[in-house]
Design an enzyme around this catalytic site. Structure first.
Site, PDB file in Angstrom:
ATOM      1  N   ASN A 147       0.850  -1.204   0.000  1.00  0.00           N
ATOM      2  CA  ASN A 147       0.000   0.000   0.000  1.00  0.00           C
ATOM      3  C   ASN A 147       0.883   1.251   0.000  1.00  0.00           C
ATOM      4  OD1 ASN A 147       0.565   0.809   2.843  1.00  0.00           O
ATOM      5  ND2 ASN A 147      -0.362  -1.183   3.255  1.00  0.00           N
ATOM      6  N   ALA A 150       1.836   1.318  11.639  1.00  0.00           N
ATOM      7  CA  ALA A 150       2.039   0.670  10.335  1.00  0.00           C
ATOM      8  C   ALA A 150       0.719   0.458   9.615  1.00  0.00           C
ATOM      9  CB  ALA A 150       2.732  -0.675  10.554  1.00  0.00           C
ATOM     10  N   ILE A 173      -1.710  -5.204  16.238  1.00  0.00           N
ATOM     11  CA  ILE A 173      -1.962  -4.378  17.424  1.00  0.00           C
ATOM     12  C   ILE A 173      -2.956  -5.053  18.365  1.00  0.00           C
ATOM     13  CG2 ILE A 173      -3.866  -2.889  16.606  1.00  0.00           C
ATOM     14  CD1 ILE A 173      -2.077  -0.569  17.797  1.00  0.00           C
TER      15      ILE A 173
HETATM   16  N1  CTP Z   1      -3.277  -3.131  12.370  1.00  0.00           N
HETATM   17  C1  CTP Z   1      -2.474  -4.171  12.783  1.00  0.00           C
HETATM   18  N2  CTP Z   1      -2.506  -5.360  12.129  1.00  0.00           N
HETATM   19  C2  CTP Z   1      -3.336  -5.551  11.077  1.00  0.00           C
HETATM   20  C3  CTP Z   1      -4.166  -4.486  10.639  1.00  0.00           C
HETATM   21  C4  CTP Z   1      -4.099  -3.287  11.308  1.00  0.00           C
HETATM   22  O1  CTP Z   1      -1.722  -4.007  13.758  1.00  0.00           O
HETATM   23  N3  CTP Z   1      -3.348  -6.718  10.453  1.00  0.00           N
HETATM   24  C5  CTP Z   1      -3.258  -1.883  13.139  1.00  0.00           C
HETATM   25  C6  CTP Z   1      -2.728  -0.653  12.430  1.00  0.00           C
HETATM   26  O2  CTP Z   1      -1.337  -0.499  12.618  1.00  0.00           O
HETATM   27  C7  CTP Z   1      -3.525   0.457  13.092  1.00  0.00           C
HETATM   28  C8  CTP Z   1      -4.855  -0.203  13.428  1.00  0.00           C
HETATM   29  O3  CTP Z   1      -4.594  -1.595  13.452  1.00  0.00           O
HETATM   30  O4  CTP Z   1      -2.955   0.864  14.302  1.00  0.00           O
HETATM   31  C9  CTP Z   1      -5.963   0.071  12.467  1.00  0.00           C
HETATM   32  O5  CTP Z   1      -5.541  -0.176  11.160  1.00  0.00           O
HETATM   33  P1  CTP Z   1      -6.514   0.059   9.921  1.00  0.00           P
HETATM   34  O6  CTP Z   1      -5.796  -0.312   8.660  1.00  0.00           O
HETATM   35  O7  CTP Z   1      -7.119   1.426  10.033  1.00  0.00           O
HETATM   36  O8  CTP Z   1      -7.688  -0.939  10.234  1.00  0.00           O
HETATM   37  P2  CTP Z   1      -7.935  -2.470   9.976  1.00  0.00           P
HETATM   38  O9  CTP Z   1      -7.930  -3.184  11.281  1.00  0.00           O
HETATM   39  O10 CTP Z   1      -6.993  -2.997   8.926  1.00  0.00           O
HETATM   40  O11 CTP Z   1      -9.441  -2.451   9.463  1.00  0.00           O
HETATM   41  P3  CTP Z   1     -10.031  -1.970   8.039  1.00  0.00           P
HETATM   42  O12 CTP Z   1      -8.932  -2.175   7.024  1.00  0.00           O
HETATM   43  O13 CTP Z   1     -11.204  -2.865   7.851  1.00  0.00           O
HETATM   44  O14 CTP Z   1     -10.428  -0.532   8.209  1.00  0.00           O
END
Ligand code: CTP
Length: 402
Positions: free
Chosen positions: A212, A277, A311
């Site tokens: 990404n 991240a 996380i």
């Molecule tokens: N995060 C993580 N591990 C993942 C996905 C996300 O640790 N596999 C963490 C990111 O670093 C951030 C938080 O979760 O602190 C939210 O990430 P985000 O991309 O906004 O959300 P997602 O949980 O991936 O949900 P969605 O993509 O459905 O919005």
């Protein structure tokens, strides 16, 4: 009482609304913490609270008219605007918010706001339908763009009998938000931070991957700010083109699974974990060992499987769990989704990030976030990522283990 606002000069603007009756208490709370408070009343505000009351609690003359020769002779409006270290407008009615958003200067309060370079905040206070109104929402969005802090509003039962968002925050909540703006970064000496940053890269075959647009800038800025405040920082970074900030221990990873392993190992030895991240939500089920060749078909199907939530795994630790701060990158319903993530992932704090435009967020130099924790929320307006990182680290250090 701790003198957290010692010698801070606060100009309190009071506009017309029933919540104005709480303003006298707000002045007392600010003064208790050492602030010097001067008050400006709009015409409408004087229907709800008298200048005499505010003069008595502030210990300073109260200003209300732009055209009052005596007041102008004592402290003119430009002088008043320059005097302020901070301007707080509480309650801020829909009308005053609209006038500020449009840069009007048709009374003393709006004139002082235009003439001041001090940081400013509004505490909206109005009927829930007026608050929801698209015009008000647009005006508030404009104020955010103009670097106003927006304190609240709270929600609940309203003076008019309605229920919903639009109540002015309580004087103590407004005081706490003001203190946060002035709070010096607590010395983070001895605290250990782990921060994840950048994208992850999920291999398809030896030469291709899914990833990404995350540049890693926000996570690196946080690492730098935490080190500057005295913390010991481990930065777990996906592939990015950024130099390691001085004093930071960097661990490089590619995939989400590698990041998880590094994060869990570091988290159990950390006081604070910040997940900045942009972790790829899915990875390819079977990574081809050789480069995939283009077949005769016009379609190629890749089977993806869900990556572990890094996380959430850190926040689920039952022993040696660090104070856990996440980010929520959203393109719509930003605050709602962020609040859900705070709860679902059992975080202590989340920074809601609107990534729908190109001005802030992914791959840009600037960012703005709404920070949400269990006891409150604070908007940090658009600014360079480095500056925002310093404010975030200050906020985290205030809420860490409180
Ligand atoms: N995060 C993580 N591990 C993942 C996905 C996300 O640790 N596999 C963490 C990111 O670093 C951030 C938080 O979760 O602190 C939210 O990430 P985000 O991309 O906004 O959300 P997602 O949980 O991936 O949900 P969605 O993509 O459905 O919005």
């Amino acid at each position: 009482m701790q003198q957290t606002l010692a010698s801070k000069r606060i100009l309190l603007g009071i506009s017309g609304g029933i919540a104005a009756y709480k303003s006298a208490d707000l002045v007392r709370r600010l003064k208790e913490r050492g602030a010097d408070v001067r008050v400006i009343l709009t015409d409408a505000a004087q229907q709800f609270i008298t200048p005499l009351t505010l003069q008595a609690v502030s210990g300073n003359p109260v200003s209300h008219s732009l055209l009052d020769p005596a007041a102008e002779a004592a402290m003119g409006h430009i002088e008043l605007a320059k005097w302020a270290d901070f301007i707080l407008i509480a309650p801020a009615s829909a009308d005053v918010i609209a006038r500020l958003a449009h840069g009007l200067a048709n009374d003393l309060l709006t004139t002082c706001v235009l003439a001041s370079a001090a940081p400013m905040a509004v505490a909206p206070a109005m009927n829930q339908q007026m608050y929801k109104n698209i015009a008000t929402q647009k005006n508030i969005a404009t104020l955010k763009e103009h670097n106003f802090h927006i304190f609240g509003p709270g929600s609940g039962a309203q003076a008019c009998g309605d229920v919903g968002a639009g109540r002015m925050l309580e004087p103590l909540e407004l005081t706490a938000l003001t203190e946060q703006l002035f709070a010096p970064v607590k010395k983070l000496q001895g605290l250990r931070f782990t921060i994840t940053a950048g994208p992850t890269r999920e291999a398809i075959d030896p030469v291709r991957y899914i990833s990404n647009h995350s540049s890693g800038k926000m996570g690196f800025a946080l690492a730098e700010a935490a080190v500057k405040a005295g913390a010991q920082v481990t930065l777990i970074s996906g592939p990015v083109q950024l130099a390691t900030p001085a004093g930071v221990a960097r661990i490089e990873v590619l995939s989400a699974e590698q990041m998880l392993e590094a994060a869990l190992a570091a988290a159990v030895n950390s006081d604070v974990f910040i997940g900045c991240a942009a972790v790829a939500d899915y990875r390819v089920a079977e990574i081809a060992t050789d480069k995939l060749k283009k077949g005769n078909d016009n379609e190629l199907q890749l089977k993806l499987i869900k990556n572990p939530d890094i996380i959430a795994s850190v926040a689920a630790l039952t022993q040696q769990r660090p104070f856990t701060v996440g980010f929520a990158a959203e393109t719509r319903n930003v605050l709602d989704y962020a609040r859900q993530k705070l709860l679902n992932k059992r975080l202590d704090m989340i920074c809601a990030n609107d990534v729908s435009g190109s001005q802030i967020g992914f791959n840009s130099e600037q960012n703005a976030v709404s920070v949400i924790w269990r006891g409150g929320e604070l908007d940090l307006p658009v600014q360079p990522k480095q500056q925002l990182a310093e404010q975030l680290i200050a906020l985290i250090s205030q809420h860490y283990k409180t």
